[in-house]
Scaffold this active site. Sequence first.
Site, mmCIF file in Angstrom:
data_model
loop_
_atom_site.group_PDB
_atom_site.id
_atom_site.type_symbol
_atom_site.label_atom_id
_atom_site.label_comp_id
_atom_site.label_asym_id
_atom_site.label_seq_id
_atom_site.Cartn_x
_atom_site.Cartn_y
_atom_site.Cartn_z
ATOM 1 C CB SER A 1 28.128 21.447 -14.572
ATOM 2 O OG SER A 1 28.500 20.171 -14.187
ATOM 3 C CB SER B 1 30.422 18.455 -16.167
ATOM 4 O OG SER B 1 29.158 19.052 -16.368
ATOM 5 C CE LYS C 1 28.086 20.246 -19.738
ATOM 6 N NZ LYS C 1 27.714 20.465 -18.320
#
Length: 449
Positions: free
Chosen positions: A149, A125, A51
């Site tokens: 997330s 997210s 990420k």
Amino acid sequence: MKSYIAEFDTKEKPKDYYNKLLENLKEKNRELNAFNNFNDSLHGGFPFSVKDNICVKGVESTASSKILKTYKPPFNATVVERLQKNNFGFLGKTNMDEFGFGSFGINCEAPAHNPFNSDYVAGGSSSGAAIATAILKYHVAVAESTGGSISSPAAFCGVVGFTPTYGVVSRNGLIDYANSLDKIGFMARSAIDVRKVLNMSTGRDTKDTTSLDVRLTDEPKIQFSVINQLMNGLDGKIRSAFDKFLEKLKGMDYKVNYVDLKEIEAAIPAYYVISAAEASTNLARYTGFKYGFKVNDFSKKYNDFFTEARKQFGAEAKRRIILGTFVRSASVKNRYYIRALKVRAMLNEKMRRILRESFIVSPTMPITTPKIADIEKLSPVQNYALDILTIPPNLCGLPHISFPYDYIGGMPIGAQVIGEHFNDYAVISFVENWERKFKYKFRYNIGAL
Ligand code: GLN
């Protein structure tokens, strides 16, 4: 139950395997916006993505924020080091909501698209992490959750998403959102692969003082608790699919019981107060001097200089800075911030009591996968309200796992199981059992990869 990691080890790979992989992936990425960049020098190991808020040495790491453009960390996050030591190969950085602010992967320059249908959101997210896991056969994703997330995008993209107990995976190298809530976790196509990467990544790290040296347990539970208050706001289709899922659990000889937890309704306001308070201090370091975007023009007046830098933040980041600065200001902090901490402590206590006897289970998201255009119409408060199922375990630092269990209109839906602190392997074991029993096979595959 299938380990793609184990299968990859034994599989003969064509000579240009990694080149082809990158080529196909880049092509697909034009449509989905899953990756912010790729590692063109990948030539070996089991591919893993990271990420974009987790540092990889020498690789642009922006947390999908314009203000961090050009920032190349001089070091690797601990989790990246640990996977590389285990013969994993870094594939690229995945797209996300800016700094982790969002649940749908659209609070960034290039909104992410759901791989099952690109009109729909991928969740967030950690949107790119989930898309990558859905479209790549041999791959695991390193993701991060502050308030859901990992679960949200895992559910919308039909993959397994695991968030460990707070402190179990080192946060060294994470671009902080809210330090008391941030957890690095993983996504994979099967629970057993989540177990494998967790195993490689846990353990005390002297570079993160909150990281812990504890032995994670695998104590099964025979009972699942459903929290009544969480069932009230569910979309009808999600509710009926979930009821069928509970019947399946009973068929596996688990007991299902319904419990009241009135206080859970305060989880969203408490979370958004605490997370915004912490985020607003974390974002103070982006001033146009040190990291990423540089203003360079020192003839500017003091206010103009910082305005120039900080207008790089997106709308949601600005909203969190304003909200967070307000709730911790001296005149109101008792009313908001301190009260939110009390809610968190109380919820922690009550959830732990339920978890002594059982797992807690719910759908992962209260709605079926929404269209990007529909989410764009929501107000911030309507948006935050959709986190009701994923925020409670995050607020309390509890291990939880989201896994795909059915499809509605061709799109996957997920269920979420929460366990006791440090009983991380037990929630993973449950999903392994479930995959074994229902011979669950991942449905989406771009073929060549
Ligand atoms: N949707 C939540 C938020 O915007 C959670 C995001 C996260 O876990 N990073 O804060």
